[in-house]
Design a protein around this motif. Structure first.
Motif, PDB file in Angstrom:
ATOM      1  N   SER A 105      63.584 -10.029 -12.292  1.00  0.00           N
ATOM      2  CA  SER A 105      64.119  -8.587 -12.340  1.00  0.00           C
ATOM      3  C   SER A 105      65.115  -8.319 -11.090  1.00  0.00           C
ATOM      4  O   SER A 105      64.589  -8.761 -10.027  1.00  0.00           O
ATOM      5  N   LEU A 106      66.242  -7.822 -11.387  1.00  0.00           N
ATOM      6  CA  LEU A 106      66.944  -7.441 -10.211  1.00  0.00           C
ATOM      7  C   LEU A 106      66.421  -6.734  -9.338  1.00  0.00           C
ATOM      8  O   LEU A 106      66.523  -6.574  -8.022  1.00  0.00           O
ATOM      9  N   LEU A 107      65.608  -5.710  -9.913  1.00  0.00           N
ATOM     10  CA  LEU A 107      64.682  -4.818  -9.032  1.00  0.00           C
ATOM     11  C   LEU A 107      63.943  -5.344  -8.063  1.00  0.00           C
ATOM     12  O   LEU A 107      63.471  -4.647  -7.198  1.00  0.00           O
ATOM     13  N   ASP A 108      63.486  -6.821  -8.313  1.00  0.00           N
ATOM     14  CA  ASP A 108      62.672  -7.114  -7.353  1.00  0.00           C
ATOM     15  C   ASP A 108      63.412  -7.508  -5.771  1.00  0.00           C
ATOM     16  O   ASP A 108      62.738  -7.597  -4.781  1.00  0.00           O
ATOM     17  N   ILE A 109      64.694  -7.640  -5.970  1.00  0.00           N
ATOM     18  CA  ILE A 109      65.623  -7.965  -4.976  1.00  0.00           C
ATOM     19  C   ILE A 109      66.270  -6.981  -4.306  1.00  0.00           C
ATOM     20  O   ILE A 109      66.358  -6.964  -3.098  1.00  0.00           O
ATOM     21  N   ILE A 110      66.777  -6.144  -5.383  1.00  0.00           N
ATOM     22  CA  ILE A 110      67.529  -4.907  -4.896  1.00  0.00           C
ATOM     23  C   ILE A 110      66.951  -3.490  -5.237  1.00  0.00           C
ATOM     24  O   ILE A 110      66.447  -3.204  -6.310  1.00  0.00           O
ATOM     25  N   LYS A 111      67.117  -2.721  -3.925  1.00  0.00           N
ATOM     26  CA  LYS A 111      66.505  -1.331  -4.099  1.00  0.00           C
ATOM     27  C   LYS A 111      67.682  -0.462  -3.953  1.00  0.00           C
ATOM     28  O   LYS A 111      68.268  -0.550  -2.880  1.00  0.00           O
ATOM     29  N   PHE A 112      67.619   0.641  -4.822  1.00  0.00           N
ATOM     30  CA  PHE A 112      68.924   1.522  -4.847  1.00  0.00           C
ATOM     31  C   PHE A 112      68.499   2.532  -3.913  1.00  0.00           C
ATOM     32  O   PHE A 112      67.560   3.191  -4.536  1.00  0.00           O
ATOM     33  N   THR A 113      69.322   2.866  -2.908  1.00  0.00           N
ATOM     34  CA  THR A 113      68.724   3.835  -2.109  1.00  0.00           C
ATOM     35  C   THR A 113      69.280   5.239  -2.117  1.00  0.00           C
ATOM     36  O   THR A 113      68.788   6.366  -1.873  1.00  0.00           O
ATOM     37  N   LYS A 114      70.501   5.191  -2.707  1.00  0.00           N
ATOM     38  CA  LYS A 114      71.247   6.469  -2.884  1.00  0.00           C
ATOM     39  C   LYS A 114      71.858   6.419  -4.261  1.00  0.00           C
ATOM     40  O   LYS A 114      72.116   5.542  -4.794  1.00  0.00           O
TER      41      LYS A 114
ATOM     42  N   ALA B 149      82.701   3.856  -9.134  1.00  0.00           N
ATOM     43  CA  ALA B 149      81.609   4.212  -8.785  1.00  0.00           C
ATOM     44  C   ALA B 149      80.823   3.229  -8.041  1.00  0.00           C
ATOM     45  O   ALA B 149      80.408   2.184  -8.696  1.00  0.00           O
ATOM     46  N   TYR B 150      80.357   3.487  -6.868  1.00  0.00           N
ATOM     47  CA  TYR B 150      79.500   2.593  -6.299  1.00  0.00           C
ATOM     48  C   TYR B 150      78.133   3.291  -5.832  1.00  0.00           C
ATOM     49  O   TYR B 150      77.886   4.546  -5.725  1.00  0.00           O
ATOM     50  N   GLN B 151      77.037   2.443  -5.666  1.00  0.00           N
ATOM     51  CA  GLN B 151      75.896   2.810  -4.893  1.00  0.00           C
ATOM     52  C   GLN B 151      75.385   2.099  -3.911  1.00  0.00           C
ATOM     53  O   GLN B 151      75.869   1.177  -3.658  1.00  0.00           O
ATOM     54  N   ILE B 152      74.667   2.611  -2.994  1.00  0.00           N
ATOM     55  CA  ILE B 152      74.278   2.266  -1.781  1.00  0.00           C
ATOM     56  C   ILE B 152      72.735   1.466  -1.988  1.00  0.00           C
ATOM     57  O   ILE B 152      71.853   2.229  -2.616  1.00  0.00           O
ATOM     58  N   GLY B 153      72.455   0.466  -1.594  1.00  0.00           N
ATOM     59  CA  GLY B 153      71.158  -0.179  -1.658  1.00  0.00           C
ATOM     60  C   GLY B 153      70.681  -1.039  -0.442  1.00  0.00           C
ATOM     61  O   GLY B 153      71.428  -1.205   0.515  1.00  0.00           O
ATOM     62  N   GLU B 154      69.522  -1.632  -0.776  1.00  0.00           N
ATOM     63  CA  GLU B 154      69.125  -2.409   0.285  1.00  0.00           C
ATOM     64  C   GLU B 154      68.889  -3.904  -0.551  1.00  0.00           C
ATOM     65  O   GLU B 154      68.146  -4.012  -1.534  1.00  0.00           O
ATOM     66  N   LEU B 155      69.104  -5.015  -0.122  1.00  0.00           N
ATOM     67  CA  LEU B 155      68.810  -6.524  -0.514  1.00  0.00           C
ATOM     68  C   LEU B 155      67.758  -7.031   0.012  1.00  0.00           C
ATOM     69  O   LEU B 155      67.846  -7.000   1.470  1.00  0.00           O
ATOM     70  N   LYS B 156      66.698  -7.660  -0.290  1.00  0.00           N
ATOM     71  CA  LYS B 156      65.866  -8.346   0.440  1.00  0.00           C
ATOM     72  C   LYS B 156      65.993  -9.712  -0.290  1.00  0.00           C
ATOM     73  O   LYS B 156      65.541 -10.123  -1.318  1.00  0.00           O
ATOM     74  N   ASP B 157      65.960 -10.650   1.098  1.00  0.00           N
ATOM     75  CA  ASP B 157      66.414 -11.992   0.652  1.00  0.00           C
ATOM     76  C   ASP B 157      65.235 -12.732   0.759  1.00  0.00           C
ATOM     77  O   ASP B 157      63.966 -12.168   0.904  1.00  0.00           O
ATOM     78  N   LYS B 158      65.038 -14.018   0.587  1.00  0.00           N
ATOM     79  CA  LYS B 158      64.097 -15.214   0.333  1.00  0.00           C
ATOM     80  C   LYS B 158      62.983 -14.929   1.511  1.00  0.00           C
ATOM     81  O   LYS B 158      61.870 -15.103   1.573  1.00  0.00           O
ATOM     82  N   ASP B 159      63.773 -14.612   2.754  1.00  0.00           N
ATOM     83  CA  ASP B 159      63.010 -14.587   3.927  1.00  0.00           C
ATOM     84  C   ASP B 159      62.501 -13.092   4.328  1.00  0.00           C
ATOM     85  O   ASP B 159      62.249 -12.594   5.388  1.00  0.00           O
ATOM     86  N   ASN B 160      62.488 -11.988   3.076  1.00  0.00           N
ATOM     87  CA  ASN B 160      62.359 -10.573   3.323  1.00  0.00           C
ATOM     88  C   ASN B 160      63.170 -10.018   4.346  1.00  0.00           C
ATOM     89  O   ASN B 160      62.723  -8.808   4.695  1.00  0.00           O
TER      90      ASN B 160
END
Ligand code: ADP
Length: 353
Positions: A48-57, A70-81
């Motif tokens: 799931s994409l949501l395991d890697i990307i969290k939409f923050t705004k 339109a764009y959104q701001i988010g956070e990406l968690k890589d393999k090393d967290n």
């Protein structure tokens, strides 16, 4: 053929791209998405994409709801967290899949800052002469009759020199934009260094009338393989700077010969006995709009684009340029290939391809 092309574009997009189904399960990713997440394509597909990307705004409220821009701001968690702030654009395909374009904020901030710096420097460089032109023209219009003829001539002289400064700036900006768009490819020829130096000295003699210029060119030096106009612009700029940034009565030397132990490369040196370039500025001197602000150079007119253009032109001709400097003067060394029969034949082959 068309599919191959799309695949190539997809793979090489500068953004990280993930294609997901309606449940946000990853169907495919490109190279940059793998790079950003440090997961391989095989590891990513099916998760799931949501395991890697969290939409923050929420999506940018200026844009329409279904606007692809339109764009959104988010956070990406890589393999090393490790977490990275990202901007995400999403758009739906006809098959109801969702394409996510991901770009780290650090790259956006970098691009925006470079753009802001460029616009603000150009505006400043344009405004300074314009303010002076307007001021003197206003004075001539409103109080011209009460000025002496000598004052009127002096004011018109200032207006002319500021117009010259603006013209130089606009010409330099045009050269920069052509160089950056890679619009002007070099037209190579065998160029005689001696003849070129003589023509430069002829055009600069008025500016350099208070300097001693010494030319020392190795006898029977072969020609260099270069674009005549570009090389002329390069040498003109180096000699002009050598004169501008040194006191009248000092010496400027122009030397040309082979690079030591390399008969395939010619070096041309322009040496002056001028103010020199402080160590901390040496690395920046070839970048756009870099001018050294010191009491010695403050009165010297320039745009800070000359050496940037010089280096770009030299590199476009497969040459190089370096500088050595101290408080006793500076030396710019330009290297270019010798116009050999091999290089000439190589060029003929390339033209035929
Ligand atoms: P400019 O139009 O300001 O002369 P350049 O890009 O040619 O722009 O040069 C950038 C800066 O490098 C100049 O403003 C000057 O401070 C410094 N510089 C260039 N050439 C010399 C030189 N020969 N001696 C000392 N300083 C120099």
């Amino acid at each position: 053929m068309k599919i191959e092309l799309y695949k190539q574009i997809f793979e090489n997009l500068p953004e990280g791209v993930a294609i997901c189904d309606a449940q946000q399960s990853i169907i495919d990713v490109n190279k940059n998405f793998e790079k950003l997440t440090k997961f391989s394509r095989e590891e990513l597909i099916g998760t799931s994409l949501l395991d890697i990307i969290k939409f923050t705004k929420e999506a940018c409220n200026v844009c329409e709801e279904d606007d692809n821009d339109a764009y959104q701001i988010g956070e990406l968690k890589d393999k090393d967290n490790k977490l990275t702030c990202i901007r995400i654009n999403q758009s739906k395909t006809a098959e109801k899949n969702i394409i996510y374009l991901v770009i780290p904020f650090s790259s956006i901030a970098f691009l925006n800052q470079a753009h802001i710096d460029f616009v603000s420097t150009v505006s400043h460089e344009l405004r300074t002469p314009l303010t002076s032109i307007k001021g003197f023209a206003d004075t001539l219009l409103s109080a011209g009759n009460s000025l002496t003829q000598e004052q009127q001539i002096r004011f018109i002289g200032i207006i002319k020199s500021q117009v010259d400064r603006l013209t130089r700036l606009v010409e330099n900006l045009l050269t920069v934009s052509k160089l950056e768009a890679k619009q002007s490819k070099p037209i190579y020829k065998a160029v005689e260094v001696k003849k070129m130096v003589e023509s430069i000295l002829c055009s600069i003699q008025h500016k350099a009338k208070n300097h001693k210029i010494e030319v020392n060119i190795l006898p029977s030096l072969p020609p260099v393989w270069a674009d005549t106009d570009k090389l002329e612009q390069v040498l003109m700029n180096l000699v002009d700077n050598a004169v501008k940034y040194s006191n009248p009565g000092t010496m400027v030397n122009i030397e040309a010969g082979f690079v030591p132990n390399d008969t395939d490369t010619i070096e041309i040196k322009v040496k002056d006995q001028g103010f020199g370039i402080p160590k901390e500025h040496i690395s920046k001197i070839f970048t756009k709009f870099s001018r050294i602000d010191s009491p010695l150079t403050r009165g010297v007119q320039g745009t800070g684009l000359g050496l940037y253009i010089t280096k770009s032109l030299v590199q476009s001709m497969k040459g190089d340029i370096v500088v050595e400097s101290s408080d006793k003067g500076s030396m710019f060394t330009l290297t270019l290939p010798v116009a050999s029969p091999e290089i000439y034949t190589q060029q003929k082959f390339q033209e035929r391809e």
